[in-house]
Structures are given as C-alpha cells and as structure tokens.
Write an enzyme that holds these catalytic residues in place. Sequence first.
Site, PDB file in Angstrom:
ATOM      1  N   ASP A 106      -6.132  10.339   9.715  1.00 38.76           N
ATOM      2  CA  ASP A 106      -5.189   9.696  10.068  1.00 38.76           C
ATOM      3  C   ASP A 106      -4.375  10.402  10.753  1.00 38.76           C
ATOM      4  O   ASP A 106      -4.523  11.411  11.260  1.00 38.76           O
ATOM      5  CB  ASP A 106      -3.696   9.635   8.759  1.00 38.76           C
ATOM      6  CG  ASP A 106      -4.253   9.376   7.699  1.00 38.76           C
ATOM      7  OD1 ASP A 106      -4.183   7.743   7.665  1.00 38.76           O
ATOM      8  OD2 ASP A 106      -4.059   9.089   6.486  1.00 38.76           O
ATOM      9  N   GLU A 116       0.931  -1.311   0.168  1.00 38.73           N
ATOM     10  CA  GLU A 116       0.417  -0.061   0.080  1.00 38.73           C
ATOM     11  C   GLU A 116       0.701   1.181  -0.163  1.00 38.73           C
ATOM     12  O   GLU A 116       1.373   1.239   0.564  1.00 38.73           O
ATOM     13  CB  GLU A 116      -0.827   0.273   1.255  1.00 38.73           C
ATOM     14  CG  GLU A 116      -2.303  -0.859   0.760  1.00 38.73           C
ATOM     15  CD  GLU A 116      -2.844  -0.402   2.415  1.00 38.73           C
ATOM     16  OE1 GLU A 116      -3.352   0.939   2.563  1.00 38.73           O
ATOM     17  OE2 GLU A 116      -3.860  -1.129   2.271  1.00 38.73           O
TER      18      GLU A 116
END
Lengths: 272, 402
Positions: free
Chosen positions: A60, A49
């Site tokens: 995040d 990823e």
Amino acid sequence: MSRISDRFAALQAACRPGLIPFVTAGDPLPEATVALMHALVAAGADLIELGVPFSDPMADGPVIQHASERALLRGVGLVQILAWVEEFRRRDSTTPVVLMGYLNPIEIYGVQRFASQAVAAGVDGVLLVDCPIEELTTAQPLRAAGLEQIFLAAPTTDAARLEKVCAAAQGFLYYVSFAGITGAAHLDTDAVRRRVTEIRQRAHTPVAVGFGVKDAATAANIAGFADAVVIGSALVDTLAGSADAAEAVARATAFLAPIRAALDALRTDHAA
Amino acid sequence: MTIDYHRLPDAHGRFGEFGGVYVAETLMAPLADLTAAYERLRTDASFIAEFDHDLKHYVGRPSPIYHAQRLSQKVGGAQILLKREDLNHTGAHKINNTIGQALVAKHMGKRRIIAETGAGQHGVASATVCARLGIPCVVYMGAVDVERQAINVYRMKLLGAEVRPVQSGSKTLKDALNEALRDWVTNVDDTFYMIGTVAGPHPYPQMVRDFNAVVGREARAQMLEQYGRLPHALVACVGGGSNAIGLFHEFLNDADVAIYGAEAAGDGIATGRHAASLAAGRPGVLHGNRTYVICDDNGQISETHSVSAGLDYPGVGPEHAYLKDAGRATYLGITDDEALAAFHELARTEGILAALESSHAVAQGIKLARELPKDQLILVNLSGRGDKDVHTIARREGLNLM
C-alpha cells in the site's frame, strides 16, 4: 450462486459497469464505518471492499498506510470489523462485502475461526494481498467455509501464470493496473485495456481493475473495457480528517456520486 | 530418521512449514526471475570463482579463528574461540552477502540496487559493493534509525548511496523493509533488491544463507586444522539471523555439535520490551515468509526493543524457525545489560571491541562456557566490530562524546 456472482450477473444484464469503493475499516472514525458502507451503496457502489488494517501494509501507498495507522491507533481489529459487517447486513442483504488485507491478522486470529465467523457475519469474499496462488493451502479453510478468494493479476503476471491465477480465481479477478503500490502514479489506459481484454478472454470470472483510479474520468475510461472499477486511495484520502460520521458520509456521497454518474453515462452512450 | 539439513529449503522455498513466498502478485514474476538466475549461478563454476576471488582479495577472507584465552581463563570453564568476522572489510559478515548479491545483480543486468538497513551495517555493505560496481544504490532506513546511527548514514553517503529515511509505521527496520518492497514493486524491471538477512520471500533466505555459509565452511576446516576436531558448541546472535545461519549451516548435519542462537531479550522477555522472535514470538507471516513473529493478539506486528539496532527486528529467518521446532538449535535471550557486560569483558580481556549484536553471542558464549568443562571448545561468531556502537555505549553510560 453467491452474492458476488449474483451481483455481477445483474450488472451484466443491466449493462451497468460495476463500481467497487474501498474504505479502510475504522477509518476515518470507527463509528463511521457502517454508516459509510450504507452511504456508499446509496451513492452507487455495487460491491464494497473493506480494508483490514495491518501494521505492515507492504503493497500500500501512503494514503492507505496512514488510514491503517489511524484505525490501529483506535484499536480496530477483526472482532470489531466482523461485527460491523454483521450490522451492515441487517439492512443490506444483497451488496457483496469483500475484506481486503494481509495474512498475519487472520493467521493469528485463526484461519478456521475467522472463516466461520466471517461467513456468519455476512462477508462474501477475502482478498489477501500477500497470499498468492502458490500459498493456496494457507487459505483453504476460507474456501471450505464458503468465502470466495479474490486473486490479483498484475502487469508482471505472464501468460502461463495467468492461466493458473484464472483457474484459482473465485468471485472476480482483480487486475492491478500498474506495477506499484496503491494510490500511485498515472495510468497508461491503453496498456491496461490491452491487458484486461486479454485477461477477460481467459478468465471465467468478471475482471475488476484497481490501483490508480482517481476520479470520474479515469473510472469511466477503465469501465469502457472492464467489468468493474475499484477506487480506493482517492476515496480514503477524501474521508481523512472528517470530524464525525455524518461528515464522512457526506464526503463519501459527494465523492462517489459523480463517478457513478460518469459510469452510467457510459452505459447510455453504449445504448445510443 | 536423521534429517539432511543441507537439502532445505524445498523447491517452494519452504523449511518445513516455514519460509515460502508471501508477496503481492506483482512481485511473483521478479522473484521467479531471481530464483531462476540464482539456481543457475549457484552451481556455475565461473560465478563461484568470481565470488571466492572477491571474498579473498576484497573482503580479506578467510577470517581467523582466535582463541580468547584470557577471557576463557577468567570465565573458568570451556574454551571460547572467536570466528573473527569483525575483521572483514566494512567490519562485519554483511559484506559476504552483498558481494554475492552484487554478482547476481550484475549477471541479471540490473542497473539499480535498493536495500533496507537497520543499524546501517547492511546499508554500508550494500553501498560498498555498489560503489565498486558503479551502479546507483538507494538505502531505505527507518527515520528513528537514521537518528541513532548518524555515522553509518554518513558512511553510506560517502560511498555514494542515497539514504531515504522511512517515516511510516514504527520508523525502524521493519518499515524500511516495507518501503524497499514498495520501491521494488514500482521499479521491477531495472531494480535489484538486496535483502540484508535470511528473511524475506524465497529465494532470499536460501541465497543470503548460501553467501554467508562461507563462515561455517571456513570455520569447520579451521577447527579440524587447528584443533583436530569440531567445536562442541556454536554460538551466534540472531536478529534476522544471517551471521548465525552462515556459521551454523555447515555444521547442521554434525549431530555432536550443539548449536545456540542468542536473541535480543532487551529489557528482559517478561517486560515485553525485547526482540526475541523465536523465544517469545509465534508463527505468522511477515515480509514474504512464514516464520516466528512478535505481534499482538490482533496480528499487528509489535515494536521491538534492543540496545543493538541490528537485532531490533520482529521477525526471524524461516530456517531458524525450522531449526527451533526441529530441536536442532536452541535459541536463548540475552538482555541489553548482559550484552553490554560481555562487550566490556571482551574489550578488557582480549582488546576487541565487539559490535553490540555480536556482544549478545559473546554473552551467551560466556554463560555456556561456565557450565562446560575446560577441555570443551565453544566457537562464537564475532559477527562485527563495535566501532559503530561506541556512541551508543557512551550514551548509556552517561557520556556525551560529541
């Protein structure tokens, strides 16, 4: 068949739990990214990823926020990221690469333009954090071009919604192990196991689990009931501050090796 | 074919191509819960009565429409009327929304409230209603804004709120919003996120608009009562756009009423140092909705600039994006200097210190008045009072008050 489904089929055949490391493209250093991708594969990654940095990464935690900020300071953008994937593909034609990020950079680049260039570069899938199944039409050109759209399922996703997410999922389903941001908190492994078991019964794709997987022990724990384990913030944190590409590669290898070993030990246990 | 603007957004929270729900999967369930609760409450007679009661007895509504005669005379054109939202409790329109969302939070049984703030006005309005509810309030505020808005930070603390400085990104309003979303995603069960403007994912643009629409409803009735007609034009400042949509909404279907939004042009749009998302941005996705955003060619959100912290935001409410593209409203840029000049003009002619945000609307109102005949009426939303900005203005003029 796609590179992603081929890879998961091979994992299943070998009873090998999948290992999916996440790194932010261009971090810790732009010149390290391609070398890092190869090093991760050498250390046992089954799929990579690659995070597309965004100025406002609302899902995040601090580790990936800072990685994005560092990459953006160095001017990392989609043109460069696609070039890196293309370079990676020259030596690795089998490891799937999924880009993970937010919609706006792709929207501004042009969804259609991005889709065709990403396929040409050798990108296999895209995980757009802020594009839930309700906004599928936005991402339609990605699917039309042959990119697999990876969706998230969360602890808050109820049964009715899960049906729809599973129906829309391509490649694999990414289960977010707790309600929170990347890299946070501790895992309630039992709760995750119950949920993932339920999801695997409904999903027609493999199920990977991420958010909060920090080390070999948690990874092995999760791999006991999931098809693959995603490990992001802990790796990104390990790489931060590397002086050059060689140091980043060494750190990545040292970080991933014991995790791979723990997952493989699991397989031996099962066999025994 | 005429558009019925009051039917928007649709069931998916879209205003044409704008709006929607662009958030991470974990937030989809709490947003669905909020949408369901709000859909039930917004037509519930006792909820509406409770809201109206609070607006009247706690906020002090209705706010008057005041004819700025000396200012109008000096400008020498159309008559400038001011909708006095600055006279509300806490000094701005922001309280209309927080009163409404506090009631929704209470009905949903939430035990903790979080909010983001730029200038601190929404933070103060959130802290105010939380004090009244007796539930904890956490306000996220960019570290840069914490520095420039020390008085509002202290006001929030006096009201019992916890102010958390945000160190990520550009350390301003957009980053405070990111951090509030991160808090919410981590505490979905017990926490209510009180967004301060008509942006964010559905249902926020609709809900925040509805709570502020009291401004336009009152104004429409007051105009008919005081002047026997509707205004020729409406003017309001637009950052996220909550005071503007609050005034505009009731008039959207009145085709004869021209509508103007004043965006922050900062040092001038050509300099790149501005916050004029509609005038100079492009369609994109930010903070859960599709709208006009200010970003670079890589899609990275740009840092914005305005003398007014409340307009210093790189996005804008999706309904404004829709009204721009539909041609129903016109959005123009007002520079820092123009806003400051209007601030002084209003202070000296009418004895009113307007907020720097609202001074953008006053400046646009003055420009428009110059072009129109004396018998026309321009209604400007004076969305907040300027006490909070006295230090900023003094600093720009080379004075140090403390």
